[in-house]
Design an enzyme around this catalytic site. Structure first.
Site, PDB file in Angstrom:
ATOM      1  N   GLY A 144      -4.845  -5.332   6.789  1.00  0.00           N
ATOM      2  CA  GLY A 144      -5.944  -4.383   6.893  1.00  0.00           C
ATOM      3  C   GLY A 144      -7.019  -4.728   7.898  1.00  0.00           C
ATOM      4  O   GLY A 144      -7.579  -3.842   8.553  1.00  0.00           O
ATOM      5  N   THR A 157      -0.136   1.008   6.624  1.00  0.00           N
ATOM      6  CA  THR A 157       0.070  -0.125   5.721  1.00  0.00           C
ATOM      7  C   THR A 157       0.240  -1.365   6.570  1.00  0.00           C
ATOM      8  O   THR A 157       1.001  -1.363   7.528  1.00  0.00           O
ATOM      9  CB  THR A 157       1.310   0.054   4.832  1.00  0.00           C
ATOM     10  N   GLY A 158      -0.492  -2.409   6.233  1.00  0.00           N
ATOM     11  CA  GLY A 158      -0.372  -3.617   7.030  1.00  0.00           C
ATOM     12  C   GLY A 158      -1.564  -4.511   6.789  1.00  0.00           C
ATOM     13  O   GLY A 158      -2.309  -4.327   5.818  1.00  0.00           O
ATOM     14  N   ARG A 182     -13.653  -8.249  -0.776  1.00  0.00           N
ATOM     15  CA  ARG A 182     -12.959  -7.822   0.442  1.00  0.00           C
ATOM     16  C   ARG A 182     -12.446  -6.366   0.335  1.00  0.00           C
ATOM     17  O   ARG A 182     -11.847  -5.985  -0.657  1.00  0.00           O
ATOM     18  CB  ARG A 182     -11.781  -8.764   0.702  1.00  0.00           C
ATOM     19  N   VAL A 183     -12.719  -5.604   1.352  1.00  0.00           N
ATOM     20  CA  VAL A 183     -12.212  -4.228   1.422  1.00  0.00           C
ATOM     21  C   VAL A 183     -11.328  -4.124   2.659  1.00  0.00           C
ATOM     22  O   VAL A 183     -11.707  -4.576   3.742  1.00  0.00           O
ATOM     23  CB  VAL A 183     -13.376  -3.219   1.508  1.00  0.00           C
ATOM     24  N   GLY A 184     -10.152  -3.544   2.483  1.00  0.00           N
ATOM     25  CA  GLY A 184      -9.223  -3.420   3.609  1.00  0.00           C
ATOM     26  C   GLY A 184      -9.367  -2.084   4.322  1.00  0.00           C
ATOM     27  O   GLY A 184     -10.401  -1.410   4.235  1.00  0.00           O
ATOM     28  N   ASP A 185      -8.310  -1.707   5.014  1.00  0.00           N
ATOM     29  CA  ASP A 185      -8.351  -0.482   5.825  1.00  0.00           C
ATOM     30  C   ASP A 185      -8.095   0.792   5.031  1.00  0.00           C
ATOM     31  O   ASP A 185      -8.504   1.877   5.454  1.00  0.00           O
ATOM     32  CB  ASP A 185      -7.292  -0.572   6.935  1.00  0.00           C
ATOM     33  N   THR A 230       0.837  -1.207   0.000  1.00  0.00           N
ATOM     34  CA  THR A 230       0.000   0.000   0.000  1.00  0.00           C
ATOM     35  C   THR A 230       0.871   1.255   0.000  1.00  0.00           C
ATOM     36  O   THR A 230       1.938   1.254   0.600  1.00  0.00           O
ATOM     37  CB  THR A 230      -0.866  -0.017   1.271  1.00  0.00           C
TER      38      THR A 230
HETATM   39  N1  ASP Z   1      -3.479  -2.439   4.316  1.00  0.00           N
HETATM   40  C1  ASP Z   1      -3.660  -3.014   3.009  1.00  0.00           C
HETATM   41  C2  ASP Z   1      -4.912  -3.839   3.023  1.00  0.00           C
HETATM   42  O1  ASP Z   1      -5.146  -4.571   3.960  1.00  0.00           O
HETATM   43  C3  ASP Z   1      -2.528  -3.846   2.577  1.00  0.00           C
HETATM   44  C4  ASP Z   1      -1.205  -3.140   2.556  1.00  0.00           C
HETATM   45  O2  ASP Z   1      -0.913  -2.368   3.452  1.00  0.00           O
HETATM   46  O3  ASP Z   1      -0.451  -3.368   1.613  1.00  0.00           O
HETATM   47  O4  ASP Z   1      -5.651  -3.808   2.059  1.00  0.00           O
END
Ligand code: ASP
Length: 329
Positions: A248, A245-246, A223-226, A195
């Site tokens: 999510g 970033t992490g 799926r939707v992340g953070d 991200t």
């Molecule tokens: N945070 C992002 C997600 O979960 C992934 C990422 O940080 O690369 O969609």
């Protein structure tokens, strides 16, 4: 008679000194994860740092010109979305169906305006559509087919074929994830998060934050992340901004970006202490991992992460700048 203009002149001189003193700051990330020296060739590392610097230059040019933090983070993120190295825009990870679904969000601190998009498949720069949602609709978040239909009404939003986002590297990562799944082994969401994010402080003392992503390899069922969730992967208020970033799911459950700024606002925590406590405390306690970048109105920058590396770059208020990838930098 003479004293009033003199005081006035002194007052003007003082405020001019303050105005001249307004300094800017910019911090960006392009993902945290297992990023080890032995896995990154010298050429690849050079290419990654080059693109981090290009993104920094794009945002910094806006700030130096007296432009807004909002324009600065948009400029930085567009460069990162266009780079095939990072998991946003071109180079986004593949989902389980072999396609891409892109998420992004943007927030302006002093107005608390925000825009977000999720599950895009044809928008070349998701951050631009997130900003358009903020500026040209009454809504904060649009998803999937509806967001694409909104993009149809906005000629300034560039569209591409869904396979424009493809890269060989990401296809290999999908194949590896499928292999692991077929072998009954747990997926390793922590292997690589890519991200991208940016947080800026402009000459007016305003803060903005932006985050854009392809999400996580092999994700499914919409799926939707953070990243597009205001308060989870992105947040800005009048004293603090964050991009995460992490993994999510954990960033949503810990409301990471908002929690960092809330600690600064309500408890008076330093930015560094707040960011450290949330990323290396709350997220880890829940079982997640990742990193974040944070910036406050004094230009302090924090970049905590609990993975082996995080692509990151910054320009501090004193003009000093840098890029870093590994933990020991
Ligand atoms: N945070 C992002 C997600 O979960 C992934 C990422 O940080 O690369 O969609």
């Amino acid at each position: 008679m003479v004293r009033i203009p003199l005081l006035l002149a002194l007052g003007l001189a003082t405020s001019a000194a303050f105005a001249g003193d307004t300094r800017t700051a910019l911090v960006i990330h392009a993902g945290a994860g297992v990023i080890e020296r032995k896995a990154l060739s010298v050429d690849d590392e050079r290419a990654v740092r080059k693109d981090l610097n290009r993104a920094l230059d794009a945002g910094n040019a806006v700030l130096e010109d007296g432009g807004s933090a909002l324009d600065a983070v948009t400029a930085s993120i567009v460069v990162l979305e266009e780079s095939p190295w990072f998991n946003a825009g071109k180079g986004a990870v593949f989902n389980a169906a072999g396609g891409h679904e892109l998420d992004a969000s943007i927030m302006e601190g002093h107005t608390r305006r925000a825009g977000a998009v999720a599950g895009l498949t044809t928008v070349r720069n998701p951050i631009r559509l997130a900003r358009t949602v903020m500026e040209h609709s009454p809504h904060v978040m649009m998803a999937g087919a509806g967001a694409e239909a909104f993009a149809d009404t906005r000629p300034e939003i560039s569209r591409v074929r869904p396979d424009w986002f493809d890269t060989d590297r990401r296809r290999e990562q999908l194949e590896e994830a499928r292999r692991l799944e077929n072998a009954g082994q747990a997926a390793k969401p922590s292997t690589y998060f890519g991200t991208v994010g940016a947080v800026a402080l402009d000459k007016q003392g305003h803060i903005a934050a932006a985050t854009s992503t392809g999400g996580m390899t092999n994700k499914r069922y919409g799926r939707v992340g953070d990243a597009p969730i205001i308060g989870a992967g992105n947040w800005a208020d009048d004293r603090c901004g964050v991009s995460g970033t992490g993994w999510g799911e954990f960033y949503i459950r810990a409301a990471v970006a908002h929690d960092i700024c809330a600690r600064v606002a309500y408890r008076g925590d330093s930015l560094a202490a707040a960011a450290e406590a949330v990323v290396n405390g709350e997220v880890v306690k829940l079982g997640g991992n990742g990193g974040a970048i944070a910036l406050d109105r004094d230009g302090n920058i924090a970049m905590p992460f609990n993975t082996s590396g995080m692509y990151r770059a910054w320009i501090k208020p004193d003009g000093s700048r840098g890029t870093a990838i590994f933990r020991d930098e």
